[in-house]
Design a protein around this motif. Structure first.
Motif, PDB file in Angstrom:
ATOM      1  N   PHE A   8       0.840  -1.198   0.000  1.00  0.00           N
ATOM      2  CA  PHE A   8       0.000   0.000   0.000  1.00  0.00           C
ATOM      3  C   PHE A   8       0.872   1.243   0.000  1.00  0.00           C
ATOM      4  O   PHE A   8       0.591   2.210  -0.710  1.00  0.00           O
ATOM      5  CB  PHE A   8      -0.935   0.020   1.204  1.00  0.00           C
ATOM      6  CG  PHE A   8      -1.755   1.280   1.281  1.00  0.00           C
ATOM      7  CD1 PHE A   8      -2.883   1.426   0.494  1.00  0.00           C
ATOM      8  CD2 PHE A   8      -1.387   2.323   2.115  1.00  0.00           C
ATOM      9  CE1 PHE A   8      -3.624   2.591   0.536  1.00  0.00           C
ATOM     10  CE2 PHE A   8      -2.125   3.486   2.163  1.00  0.00           C
ATOM     11  CZ  PHE A   8      -3.244   3.617   1.372  1.00  0.00           C
ATOM     12  N   SER A   9       1.955   1.231   0.787  1.00  0.00           N
ATOM     13  CA  SER A   9       2.785   2.436   0.843  1.00  0.00           C
ATOM     14  C   SER A   9       3.431   2.696  -0.513  1.00  0.00           C
ATOM     15  O   SER A   9       3.575   3.850  -0.920  1.00  0.00           O
ATOM     16  CB  SER A   9       3.839   2.328   1.943  1.00  0.00           C
ATOM     17  OG  SER A   9       4.770   1.338   1.608  1.00  0.00           O
ATOM     18  N   ARG A  47      11.852   0.802   3.827  1.00  0.00           N
ATOM     19  CA  ARG A  47      13.220   1.326   3.758  1.00  0.00           C
ATOM     20  C   ARG A  47      13.947   0.751   2.568  1.00  0.00           C
ATOM     21  O   ARG A  47      14.725   1.427   1.897  1.00  0.00           O
ATOM     22  CB  ARG A  47      13.984   0.998   5.045  1.00  0.00           C
ATOM     23  CG  ARG A  47      13.472   1.804   6.210  1.00  0.00           C
ATOM     24  CD  ARG A  47      14.417   1.734   7.354  1.00  0.00           C
ATOM     25  NE  ARG A  47      15.761   2.138   6.953  1.00  0.00           N
ATOM     26  CZ  ARG A  47      16.683   2.556   7.806  1.00  0.00           C
ATOM     27  NH1 ARG A  47      16.388   2.649   9.063  1.00  0.00           N
ATOM     28  NH2 ARG A  47      17.877   2.883   7.394  1.00  0.00           N
ATOM     29  N   TYR A  48      13.638  -0.549   2.280  1.00  0.00           N
ATOM     30  CA  TYR A  48      14.253  -1.176   1.117  1.00  0.00           C
ATOM     31  C   TYR A  48      13.731  -0.524  -0.160  1.00  0.00           C
ATOM     32  O   TYR A  48      14.497  -0.123  -1.031  1.00  0.00           O
ATOM     33  CB  TYR A  48      13.968  -2.680   1.122  1.00  0.00           C
ATOM     34  CG  TYR A  48      14.334  -3.369  -0.164  1.00  0.00           C
ATOM     35  CD1 TYR A  48      15.668  -3.469  -0.551  1.00  0.00           C
ATOM     36  CD2 TYR A  48      13.359  -3.901  -0.996  1.00  0.00           C
ATOM     37  CE1 TYR A  48      16.010  -4.083  -1.733  1.00  0.00           C
ATOM     38  CE2 TYR A  48      13.692  -4.522  -2.178  1.00  0.00           C
ATOM     39  CZ  TYR A  48      15.020  -4.608  -2.551  1.00  0.00           C
ATOM     40  OH  TYR A  48      15.354  -5.209  -3.722  1.00  0.00           O
ATOM     41  N   LEU A  49      12.393  -0.382  -0.251  1.00  0.00           N
ATOM     42  CA  LEU A  49      11.800   0.208  -1.448  1.00  0.00           C
ATOM     43  C   LEU A  49      12.304   1.636  -1.651  1.00  0.00           C
ATOM     44  O   LEU A  49      12.588   2.058  -2.764  1.00  0.00           O
ATOM     45  CB  LEU A  49      10.271   0.227  -1.320  1.00  0.00           C
ATOM     46  CG  LEU A  49       9.559  -1.103  -1.404  1.00  0.00           C
ATOM     47  CD1 LEU A  49       8.081  -0.929  -1.116  1.00  0.00           C
ATOM     48  CD2 LEU A  49       9.748  -1.701  -2.784  1.00  0.00           C
ATOM     49  N   GLY A  50      12.425   2.369  -0.534  1.00  0.00           N
ATOM     50  CA  GLY A  50      12.855   3.754  -0.616  1.00  0.00           C
ATOM     51  C   GLY A  50      14.305   3.873  -1.055  1.00  0.00           C
ATOM     52  O   GLY A  50      14.739   4.926  -1.530  1.00  0.00           O
ATOM     53  N   VAL A  87       8.269   6.224  -0.888  1.00  0.00           N
ATOM     54  CA  VAL A  87       7.520   5.358   0.015  1.00  0.00           C
ATOM     55  C   VAL A  87       7.803   5.801   1.442  1.00  0.00           C
ATOM     56  O   VAL A  87       8.945   6.092   1.794  1.00  0.00           O
ATOM     57  CB  VAL A  87       7.909   3.878  -0.134  1.00  0.00           C
ATOM     58  CG1 VAL A  87       7.074   3.230  -1.187  1.00  0.00           C
ATOM     59  CG2 VAL A  87       9.367   3.742  -0.452  1.00  0.00           C
ATOM     60  N   GLN A  88       6.803   5.870   2.234  1.00  0.00           N
ATOM     61  CA  GLN A  88       7.004   6.262   3.629  1.00  0.00           C
ATOM     62  C   GLN A  88       5.891   5.670   4.475  1.00  0.00           C
ATOM     63  O   GLN A  88       4.790   5.424   3.997  1.00  0.00           O
ATOM     64  CB  GLN A  88       7.036   7.777   3.756  1.00  0.00           C
ATOM     65  CG  GLN A  88       5.798   8.428   3.185  1.00  0.00           C
ATOM     66  CD  GLN A  88       5.975   9.915   3.062  1.00  0.00           C
ATOM     67  OE1 GLN A  88       6.964  10.408   2.539  1.00  0.00           O
ATOM     68  NE2 GLN A  88       5.015  10.655   3.558  1.00  0.00           N
ATOM     69  N   MET A  89       6.210   5.410   5.737  1.00  0.00           N
ATOM     70  CA  MET A  89       5.182   4.935   6.649  1.00  0.00           C
ATOM     71  C   MET A  89       4.545   6.173   7.261  1.00  0.00           C
ATOM     72  O   MET A  89       4.972   6.654   8.289  1.00  0.00           O
ATOM     73  CB  MET A  89       5.807   4.075   7.741  1.00  0.00           C
ATOM     74  CG  MET A  89       6.376   2.770   7.249  1.00  0.00           C
ATOM     75  SD  MET A  89       5.135   1.711   6.525  1.00  0.00           S
ATOM     76  CE  MET A  89       4.343   1.079   7.988  1.00  0.00           C
TER      77      MET A  89
END
Lengths: 117, 887
Positions: B106-107, B430-433, B447-449
């Motif tokens: 979703f993020s 963190r990986y995606l970012g 991407v962020q939470m």
């Protein structure tokens, strides 16, 4: 039915206590002890109210918003007392309940003594 | 909670005081009647009745508050879970994986597609797009923008912005680097409602008068990384383009630009570096602000109060009609249309929304499997607890209360799992970012939470609590009191229960199959992609990008610079050939030109066909290995003074001149442009996407179509990056001030930029498939173990009357196989629409193939059977005498 006769005194039918409390409060605000005494007195001590059973009834009626309560000092007593008084909704409820009660009494009477009918 | 507790305490004190008063009054009365103090008290108490009981009854009247009951339920649930830590751990872990996966996806989807712009009232902000029969949607020229802004009455405000790669240096004497910035029109920050956290936005005169435009607002990230978050940065002078520019503000952290992916480093007035009133050699205006044919600006608008979208659209149409009459050369059949942010995004990246929805759908499947698994765990526990539940029902627990109690248990599992899941998602994010698209463009998958993701996680946690809690709770609520109490052990399972658990397992297997088929399809697509020929050489090519005009070079100087650069770089040792090209494949830098092929009947109302074009020099085809099939490549013959020439690819020739020799055919570039003669036919390569269908493509000679921003391609004998230093030396020798951008090997760019995203999606889908499969196997193992345990007596009897251990083994395995087979068949049925959706939504994904259709189900059945061998073996080893003696 949960009605027994003990030495000329009658224990209350369930639900009728509420009606009696409302009826008592018509005369004006009163506290728990006085209400208990008043019920006993006005029934010529026939109706036996265990004082404690009055309190759940009072709290139930208050929750239904038929009566309200407040701690107040009165002329007769030095200490503050929790005084209950009838709300307009309670008054309406009393009218409805008493006519239903009267209808029930009349019906019961006809059933119990058919010859008189 | 504290308020509630205080209220409850006050209520208690009140009741105690009330009863005390009553007793005192009664006592006083008795004393008045002459009783001794002690007797009076006793009499009062007797008349009152049981004080504690009365208090209890009054409390009943008050009733338990919802909150109090909830706290009770949750406490009880937590205690129950503590008592069976294995169960608790398994349940929480599965939920954590399911929710973690969903939150991470979703993020990602939120960052790419859903999250609105960080501006005031983002949904009230529309984009104004230019339309024409040839190009349905494009940006708007600055002149058109200004005309629309002045002539319309429907918009409260209109702003324009465009991304621009500009030379940037922190000080005036430093060598500039190419940095992505955004050029903005008047009132940009004011209309967006973005307040700089330091300094200010732009003043109207700064955005309107070129001489005043030497100001910049930094993005928050750039301020942090480049200026160390220096609070005194406002007022500092930096270098952007050829101008010394004063920093006037810093944008807030949340505002990262007008696009979900590209985050500019700084904002400058549109007028910065523009030279109004000058014309180039070709006689056109030099400044993009004065060219009505430069559709580079994105326009955003807010509607005036009380104006509907339809009214604004209607007025927009009338304004563009008047522009069309006024400027027929550039604005023929050019209209404008309003787009919401969402519509704009799907126009700009049409494949993104469906692929994100697919990923979300697949991860929802994982969550369904998780729920089935946890429901299964709860059901098996409910069996063990059926006596406890029956006793609680027997001593008067309300069914509703009991169901709620069990639901509270699921809720505790869901909340614990959800929390752990958010932690997992955080790691995934963190990986995606950390994934970087390999260009100097600041493309960030942001991407962020954030709150949105947390709300999403919370929602799905509660939803799944209901999903996996309801069935067991409902079954417990229906428990058959008498039989449950009468049984000494937990007894033979009721048929319904086993069927319920089997259904769950079948569903799990079916869904894992769906996920695995999806992963298989992606893998196949990926494998195909890796071996696909991009149509040009990717190995041993170094690329470097320049833009001499950005540091003030004239056309002539630019041409000289590139000529020298190509000559000197080509002479370097280890360099085989060098080429110059405006665009390189797979980077969206081709120019869409309107081409008018001679002799081709255009569709009604269309002046030409929009085709991707590239401008290349003579050695481009040799250097990149693009084969010229017929005719010739570009050469020294193609000069600005010679006839216009072009090279088309096979696909272009096949579409527009079918059955004819393309050599010698002619086309126009732009409707009123001069005729261009085709001198060569090139092999069709891949231009935008490795999985694209053959696209028509036109090459034009650099000598006839000069442009300042070019990429130098160096074909080396050895490692291309080893040539980077020498080539840089050459550039420095020619012009020390010139920024060099995008220095990398073409191979890296190709692998990371083209295959990277696909690999990421593949990784995600296959990890979902594997996770689903593991969970389904755990569920199946549990069911088989459980039913084997229940049936030990039956097996004992069977063996006593002559069954062999292998008979028993076969019996158990057969039942497991039936479950797996039913699940597989169901899963295959579900896979058909999924495969269709996948191949429609993700480019390069084909339809269901034999490999996927045979390997995945076969593998799944083998793995499920393997999971059951253990319990089946145990069943076959049962000692009949021992089992039968047990009762």
């Amino acid at each position: 039915m949960k009605s027994r006769s003990t030495g000329g005194r009658v224990e209350l039918l369930q639900g009728t206590l509420d009606l009696l409390v409302l009826q008592t409060l018509v005369l004006g605000p009163s506290h728990g002890h006085a209400i208990a005494k008043q019920i006993q007195r006005s029934s010529d001590d026939v109706l036996q109210v265990e004082h404690g059973s009055l309190y759940p009834a009072l709290h139930r009626l208050e929750r239904k918003k038929w009566i309200t309560s407040a701690w107040r000092t009165t002329k007769e007593h030095a200490r503050p007392l929790k005084m209950y008084s009838l709300t307009p909704a309670g008054r309406k409820q009393l009218t409805a309940e008493s006519s239903r009660w009267e209808a029930l009494v009349a019906a019961m009477a006809r059933v119990m003594k058919p010859a008189d009918g | 909670m504290w308020r509630w507790k205080r209220a409850r305490e006050r209520q208690e004190d009140d009741l105690t005081a009330e009863i005390q008063t009553h007793l005192d009054l009664e006592e006083a009365e008795h004393r008045g009647n002459g009783l001794r103090p002690r007797d009076a008290r006793v009499a009062a108490l007797r008349a009152f009745g049981n004080v504690t009981l009365v208090q209890e009854h009054v409390r009943d009247v008050w009733g338990w508050t919802m909150f109090e009951q909830l706290v009770q339920d949750v406490r009880y649930a937590a205690r129950t879970l503590q008592r069976s830590p294995g169960f608790g751990f398994a349940a929480v872990l599965s939920v954590a994986m399911g929710i973690g996966m969903n939150s991470a996806i979703f993020s990602l989807a939120d960052a790419l597609v859903f999250r609105p712009l960080a501006v005031r009232d983002p949904h009230g902000l529309f984009a104004v797009r230019s339309t024409s029969p040839e190009t349905p949607f494009s940006g708007i020229s600055y002149l058109d923008f200004k005309d629309i802004r002045e002539r319309n009455h429907s918009f409260e405000s209109l702003i324009a912005h465009r991304l621009a790669v500009l030379p940037f240096a922190k000080s005036l004497d430093a060598v500039p680097q190419m940095r992505m910035g955004m050029k903005v029109s008047r009132d940009f920050f004011q209309v967006l409602g973005v307040d700089p956290i330091l300094g200010r936005g732009f003043l109207p005169e700064e955005t309107d008068i070129p001489a005043r435009g030497a100001v910049a607002v930094l993005s928050f990230g750039f301020w942090q990384t480049e200026f160390g978050g220096d609070p005194r940065v406002v007022g500092r002078t930096i270098q952007i383009g050829q101008a010394s520019v004063t920093i006037v503000g810093v944008a807030p952290r949340a505002f990262t630009g007008m696009d979900p992916i590209i985050q500019p480093f700084f904002y400058v007035p549109a007028t910065l570096g523009e030279k109004p009133g000058q014309t180039s050699e070709a006689g056109v205006a030099a400044s993009v602000l004065e060219r009505r044919d430069d559709l580079g600006f994105i326009v955003r608008a807010r509607l005036a109060t009380g104006v509907t979208r339809a009214q604004a659209q209607a007025e927009l149409a009338s304004v563009t009609r008047s522009l069309e009459e006024q400027y027929p050369d550039t604005n023929r059949r050019r209209g404008a249309t309003l787009r919401s942010e969402r519509e704009l995004r799907s126009e700009q990246a049409p494949a993104l929304l469906p692929s994100m929805l697919l990923l979300l759908g697949l991860s929802a499947l994982v969550l369904v499997i998780v729920c089935a698994n946890v429901a299964n765990l709860f059901l098996s526990k409910a069996r063990a607890r059926s006596r406890e539940i029956a006793i609680r029902l027997a001593i008067g627990a309300g069914q509703f209360r009991l169901v709620r109690q069990l639901l509270a248990e699921s809720l505790v599992v869901a909340v614990a799992g959800g929390t752990a899941g958010v932690a997992l998602a955080f790691a995934a994010v963190r990986y995606l970012g950390s994934i970087r698209i390999p260009t100097d463009t600041p493309m960030v998958i942001a991407v962020q939470m954030d709150g949105r993701v947390l709300v999403f996680s919370g929602l799905i946690a509660v939803l799944s609590a209901f999903a996996f809690g309801l069935a067991p709770a409902w079954q417990a609520g229906r428990a058959d009191l008498v039989s449950a109490l009468k049984r000494t052990d937990v007894g033979a399972p009721r048929r319904g229960r086993i069927i319920g658990r089997q259904t769950l397992v079948v569903a799990q297997i079916a869904m894992s199959l769906v996920l695995l088929v999806a992963a298989g399809l992606m893998l196949e697509a990926f494998a195909k992609m890796v071996v696909l020929d991009p149509g040009f050489r990717t190995d041993r090519i170094l690329m470097m990008e320049f833009d001499p005009a950005a540091i003030g070079y004239s056309d002539l100087q630019t041409r000289e610079f590139y000529r020298e650069l190509a000559a000197r770089a080509g002479a370097l040792p280890g360099v085989q050939s060098v080429a110059l090209s405006r665009a390189i494949p797979f980077r969206p830098s081709f120019t869409d030109a309107v081409i008018v092929p001679e002799g081709f009947e255009l569709p009604a109302g269309q002046d030409g066909v929009t085709t991707a074009t590239n401008t290349v020099d003579a050695s481009y085809f040799v250097t990149l290995g693009v084969e010229i099939l017929r005719g010739r490549g570009f050469s020294v013959e193609d000069t600005p003074d010679s006839r216009r020439t072009g090279i088309v690819n096979e696909t272009f020739a096949a579409i527009y001149w079918p059955g004819r020799d393309p050599i010698g055919q002619r086309f126009r570039v732009g409707a009123p442009g001069p005729w261009t003669e085709v001198v060569g036919l090139a092999r069709t390569a891949k231009y935008f996407n490795i999985t694209e269908r053959p696209q028509p493509h036109v090459y034009l000679p650099l000598e006839q179509h000069r442009t300042s921003r070019l990429t130098l391609l160096v074909h080396t004998a050895g490692d291309p990056m080893s040539a980077a230093g020498p080539v840089r030396q050459v550039v420095r020798g020619l012009e020390p001030r010139l920024p060099i951008a995008n220095t990398r090997s073409l191979r890296t760019m190709y692998e990371e930029g083209v295959l990277g995203m696909q690999r990421l999606i593949l990784q995600m889908v296959s990890s979902m498939g594997l996770l689903g499969l593991c969970l389904a196997l755990v569920g199946l193992y549990g069911v088989v173990t459980y039913s084997v345990g229940r049936r030990m007596r039956e097996f004992g009897v069977r063996m006593a009357i002559g069954a062999t251990p292998s008979d028993i083994l076969r019996l158990v395995l057969k039942e497991a196989t039936v479950l797996a087979a039913v699940g597989v068949v169901l899963g295959l049925l579900l896979s058909v629409p999924l495969a269709r959706a996948l191949s429609a939504g993700l480019s390069g994904v084909g339809s269901l193939s034999g490999w996927t259709l045979i390997l995945v189900p076969a593998g799944l059945i083998i793995v499920t059977i393997a999971a059951c061998v253990g319990p089946a073996w145990r069943a076959s080893q049962v000692d009949p005498t021992l089992v039968l003696r047990l009762d």
